[in-house]
Design an enzyme around this catalytic site. Sequence first.
Site, PDB file in Angstrom:
ATOM      1  N   ASP A  98       0.833  -1.210   0.000  1.00 40.42           N
ATOM      2  CA  ASP A  98       0.000   0.000   0.000  1.00 40.42           C
ATOM      3  C   ASP A  98       0.860   1.249   0.000  1.00 40.42           C
ATOM      4  OD1 ASP A  98      -1.899   1.942   0.322  1.00 40.42           O
ATOM      5  OD2 ASP A  98      -2.808   1.089   2.109  1.00 40.42           O
ATOM      6  N   HIS A 153      -8.412   0.124  -8.485  1.00 41.78           N
ATOM      7  CA  HIS A 153      -8.062   1.224  -7.592  1.00 41.78           C
ATOM      8  C   HIS A 153      -6.788   1.938  -8.043  1.00 41.78           C
ATOM      9  CE1 HIS A 153      -8.077   3.373  -3.780  1.00 41.78           C
ATOM     10  NE2 HIS A 153      -6.802   3.069  -3.622  1.00 41.78           N
TER      11      HIS A 153
END
Length: 429
Positions: free
Chosen positions: A241, A337
């Site tokens: 992330d 995303h």
Amino acid sequence: MADHSIPEARTPEAPVVEETPAAAEGVSRRRLLTTAGATGLVLGTAGGAVGYAAAPSGATPLTSLGEGQVPFHVKHQPGITTPAQARGHLIAFDLAAGAGRKEATALLRCWSDTARRLMAGEPAGSGDTDVARDAGPSSLTVTFGFGHSFFGRTGLEKQRPVSLDPLPDFSSDHLDKNRSNGDLWVQIGADDALVAFHALRALQKDAGSAARVRWQMNGFNRSPGATAHPMTVRNLMGQVDGTRNPKPSEADFDQRIWVPESGSDDPAWMANGSYVVVRRIRMLLDDWEELSVKEQENVIGRRKSDGAPLSGGGETTEMDLEKTDEAGNLVVPINAHARITRPDQNGGAAMLRRPFSYHDGFDTDGVPDAGLLFICWQADPLRGFVPVQRKLDRGDALSTFIRHEASGLFAVPGGAAEGEYVGQRLLEG
């Protein structure tokens, strides 16, 4: 959860080993807040206290984890470009009824002194709890910000930046107003849990009767040294992330992240500061974990194993948004995303993400209350966070598996120079 990176590698500064004269008896902090109007009031003592990191002669030296020290008096407040720490606390305060600019001035002066001491590995001052007595600074940082409501409470409406206007509503929001916004915001980070809690407790005690806690959130990251080599962090979904975070070495970093010293519509007191958006994003982990790894990768647009784009290469390889498979389908799905959050898909909008994961137990039905304390920094939230979130709101594959439950926007001024406290140019300008 935008697609950017946060470096974990750090080069700690030398440990604090100088001993200083013992501190003289000082005025209590609670009493200080009741006498807030005195200009030039000095907290602490000239000599300071013996640093917690100062090891007695012949003692075992601190480990590299404990010796990391971040300076307090810097151009930009600490805790923004500082490498992500293992433990974090976010806390918002509202000024107490009847408290105004005078009380806020004393509080920021007091908080700044406490932060300076603790970041140097020293006791907080009079009434220290000794929670972190055996530890070094452990890369502690304390960061202060002002919410939209602060300026009305202190009579400083004319100094409120336009960039601090409330964020627009987003269709995916499920916000708890009691855990959102606030007059004052504090971010605490450290590589040791006790050091972080010690700072949290000290600052909460400093607030005394001048301010009350509105909300508080606790977070964590991977500990430095937990992997064989520095890596981008993983979130609670198991995904790498933060691969495309803007880096200070990039030519346009300052323009994207910091309010300039001149030529800006922001008030002068915000020079060298930044704006932070804070979002408590719950991850629906039970639903997420029902997906296959391939399905999870299609939602994100990156391989779960190493964070590389589905179009091929390694983690930092540029994503090929036009690449198709043998059937002619896009390799990186149109609603992935990572595709939606790319700056080149959002008019160049970029933000520096520096989040913490959180876990607050389980609901009565056994569902984990866990996710991300999303924290992002930018020179202008209307050009950083807002356009990206609006696009995510319209069709992000990840939105099915997350829920935005709290939100806040705060103006974070530049760092305090020697002899100054954070926010002095606003409060005494």
